[in-house]
Design an enzyme around this catalytic site. Structure first.
Site, short mmCIF file in Angstrom:
data_model
loop_
_atom_site.label_atom_id
_atom_site.label_comp_id
_atom_site.label_asym_id
_atom_site.label_seq_id
_atom_site.Cartn_x
_atom_site.Cartn_y
_atom_site.Cartn_z
N ASN A 122 6.76 8.17 0.10
CA ASN A 122 5.78 8.49 -0.94
C ASN A 122 4.60 9.25 -0.34
OD1 ASN A 122 4.08 8.59 -3.14
ND2 ASN A 122 3.47 6.44 -2.99
N ASP A 123 4.81 10.59 -0.22
CA ASP A 123 3.72 11.45 0.25
C ASP A 123 3.07 12.04 -0.99
OD1 ASP A 123 2.08 13.17 1.55
OD2 ASP A 123 3.63 14.13 2.77
N GLY B 298 0.80 -1.21 0.00
CA GLY B 298 0.00 0.00 0.00
C GLY B 298 0.84 1.27 0.00
N ALA B 299 2.17 1.13 0.07
CA ALA B 299 3.04 2.32 0.11
C ALA B 299 3.10 3.03 -1.24
CB ALA B 299 4.45 1.94 0.56
N GLY B 300 2.79 2.28 -2.31
CA GLY B 300 2.77 2.90 -3.64
C GLY B 300 3.81 2.33 -4.60
N LYS B 301 4.34 1.16 -4.30
CA LYS B 301 5.38 0.56 -5.16
C LYS B 301 4.86 0.34 -6.59
CE LYS B 301 5.79 -2.99 -2.45
NZ LYS B 301 4.79 -2.61 -1.45
N SER B 302 3.70 -0.31 -6.71
CA SER B 302 3.17 -0.62 -8.05
C SER B 302 2.88 0.67 -8.83
CB SER B 302 1.89 -1.43 -7.98
OG SER B 302 2.00 -2.44 -7.04
N THR B 303 2.34 1.67 -8.13
CA THR B 303 2.01 2.93 -8.79
C THR B 303 3.28 3.58 -9.35
OG1 THR B 303 0.24 3.21 -7.18
CG2 THR B 303 0.84 5.16 -8.46
N ARG C 151 -1.73 -7.03 6.48
CA ARG C 151 -0.81 -6.13 5.78
C ARG C 151 -0.35 -4.98 6.70
NH1 ARG C 151 -1.08 -6.94 -0.14
NH2 ARG C 151 -2.01 -9.00 -0.24
N ARG D 153 -8.07 1.57 -1.82
CA ARG D 153 -7.77 0.72 -2.97
C ARG D 153 -8.86 -0.34 -3.15
NH1 ARG D 153 -1.96 -2.17 -3.18
NH2 ARG D 153 -3.06 -3.76 -1.98
N ARG E 298 -6.20 -9.40 -8.60
CA ARG E 298 -7.14 -8.30 -8.33
C ARG E 298 -7.74 -7.86 -9.65
NH1 ARG E 298 -2.42 -5.45 -5.09
NH2 ARG E 298 -2.60 -6.60 -3.15
P1 ADP Z 1 1.77 -1.14 -3.31
O1 ADP Z 1 2.10 -1.58 -4.71
O2 ADP Z 1 2.98 -0.67 -2.57
O3 ADP Z 1 0.97 -2.15 -2.54
P2 ADP Z 1 -0.05 0.74 -4.63
O4 ADP Z 1 0.81 1.27 -5.71
O5 ADP Z 1 -1.09 -0.26 -5.02
O6 ADP Z 1 0.84 0.15 -3.42
O7 ADP Z 1 -0.72 1.98 -3.90
C1 ADP Z 1 -1.71 1.79 -2.90
C2 ADP Z 1 -2.87 2.77 -3.13
O8 ADP Z 1 -2.40 4.08 -2.84
C3 ADP Z 1 -3.34 2.78 -4.58
O9 ADP Z 1 -4.76 2.90 -4.59
C4 ADP Z 1 -2.68 4.02 -5.18
O10 ADP Z 1 -3.46 4.59 -6.21
C5 ADP Z 1 -2.57 4.94 -3.97
N1 ADP Z 1 -1.40 5.84 -3.97
C6 ADP Z 1 -0.13 5.53 -4.32
N2 ADP Z 1 0.69 6.59 -4.14
C7 ADP Z 1 -0.08 7.58 -3.65
C8 ADP Z 1 0.20 8.94 -3.24
N3 ADP Z 1 1.41 9.49 -3.31
N4 ADP Z 1 -0.82 9.67 -2.77
C9 ADP Z 1 -2.07 9.15 -2.68
N5 ADP Z 1 -2.40 7.87 -3.05
C10 ADP Z 1 -1.40 7.11 -3.52
P1 5GP Z 2 0.60 -7.80 -3.19
O1 5GP Z 2 -0.25 -8.96 -2.78
O2 5GP Z 2 0.15 -6.51 -2.55
O3 5GP Z 2 0.79 -7.69 -4.68
O4 5GP Z 2 2.06 -8.05 -2.60
C1 5GP Z 2 2.24 -8.30 -1.24
C2 5GP Z 2 3.70 -8.22 -0.86
O5 5GP Z 2 4.41 -9.25 -1.54
C3 5GP Z 2 4.37 -6.91 -1.29
O6 5GP Z 2 5.17 -6.47 -0.21
C4 5GP Z 2 5.24 -7.30 -2.45
O7 5GP Z 2 6.42 -6.51 -2.53
C5 5GP Z 2 5.59 -8.72 -2.07
N1 5GP Z 2 6.03 -9.55 -3.20
C6 5GP Z 2 5.58 -9.56 -4.47
N2 5GP Z 2 6.25 -10.45 -5.21
C7 5GP Z 2 7.17 -11.00 -4.40
C8 5GP Z 2 8.21 -11.97 -4.58
O8 5GP Z 2 8.43 -12.52 -5.64
N3 5GP Z 2 8.96 -12.27 -3.49
C9 5GP Z 2 8.77 -11.71 -2.27
N4 5GP Z 2 9.57 -12.08 -1.28
N5 5GP Z 2 7.81 -10.80 -2.06
C10 5GP Z 2 7.03 -10.44 -3.11
#
Ligand code: ADP
Ligand code: 5GP
Length: 211
Positions: A183-184, A26-31, A160, A149, A56
């Site tokens: 990520n603010d 939820g920190a915003g890695k995928s975004t 989580r 989300r 999802r």
């Molecule tokens: P992760 O991949 O780390 O689990 P996501 O990229 O899915 O996180 O981001 C989690 C949620 O927060 C998503 O709905 C995304 O659109 C939102 N989000 C990401 N970055 C920001 C930000 N800087 N400000 C507000 N919302 C954000």
């Molecule tokens: P999500 O279910 O939100 O996609 O991912 C949950 C967590 O699993 C996240 O912290 C993500 O970084 C981690 N994750 C995704 N793929 C891998 C992987 O291949 N290896 C490990 N160790 N963690 C992963």
């Protein structure tokens, strides 16, 4: 002089260093990753992990993850197909050797999105990655983002958040991460991510242009 030339030559031969992105769910890695892959499609390639969790809405098999059963994943782990694997929030996740090799074969910088167990495990391999932690501004903001989300059940969300507390502590351990980005504001965080990778980006652009 010679040593510097040799180091540069050697690093070009070995290919670009992979990039590990980690941080609480939820920190915003995928975004941030999506933005990076869009802006630099010929530079970065995503290491597609395997997972036993369900897709999802909007996620694609083979693009976001390889979605597999626990039985299939355990068998592949036993066969030695994975560089690392971990259990997170009740599901298995893992980076296959093939996922990383596939990106390397395309001469791209391999990006891995993995949890803190994955970071510890990858650190003990010879992958020589750059480690970047993406952190939320606070646990409350993280909870809001995860709730907004709308992808998690209450149980998954609580798991989580529990993992997030440990991850936020882990990120402060000395010597684990090369860069920590809070990520603010999304655009600011993205700018910091891009800046941290600029040297690698330019190197790959140069090599790919001359080949
Ligand atoms: P992760 O991949 O780390 O689990 P996501 O990229 O899915 O996180 O981001 C989690 C949620 O927060 C998503 O709905 C995304 O659109 C939102 N989000 C990401 N970055 C920001 C930000 N800087 N400000 C507000 N919302 C954000
Ligand atoms: P999500 O279910 O939100 O996609 O991912 C949950 C967590 O699993 C996240 O912290 C993500 O970084 C981690 N994750 C995704 N793929 C891998 C992987 O291949 N290896 C490990 N160790 N963690 C992963």
């Amino acid at each position: 002089m010679f040593m510097r030339y040799f180091a540069r030559f050697y690093s070009a031969m070995a290919g670009p260093r992979p990039v590990v992105l980690s941080g609480p769910s939820g920190a915003g890695k995928s975004t941030l990753l999506r933005k990076l892959l869009k802006e630099y499609s010929g530079v970065f390639g995503f290491s597609v992990s395997h997972t036993t969790r369900n897709p999802r809405p909007g996620e694609e098999n083979g693009k976001d993850y390889h979605y597999v059963t626990r039985e299939a994943m355990e068998a592949a782990i036993d066969k030695g197909d994975f560089i690392e694997n971990a259990e997170f929030s009740g599901n298995l996740y893992g980076t296959s050797k093939a996922a990383v090799q596939d990106v390397k074969d395309r001469n791209l910088i391999c990006i891995l999105d993995i949890d803190m167990q994955g970071v510890r495990n990858i650190k003990s391999t010879d992958l020589n990655a750059i480690y970047i932690s993406i952190q939320p501004p606070s646990l409350d903001v993280l909870e809001n983002r995860l709730r907004n989300r709308k992808t998690e059940s209450e149980e998954s969300l609580q798991k989580r958040l529990h993992a997030a507390k440990m991850d936020m502590e882990f990120s402060k351990e000395a010597g684990v991460f090369d860069v920590i980005i809070v990520n603010d504001n999304l655009e600011e965080a993205y700018g910091q991510l891009r800046d941290a990778l600029l040297e690698e980006i330019n190197q790959v652009k140069k090599v790919n242009m001359s080949s």
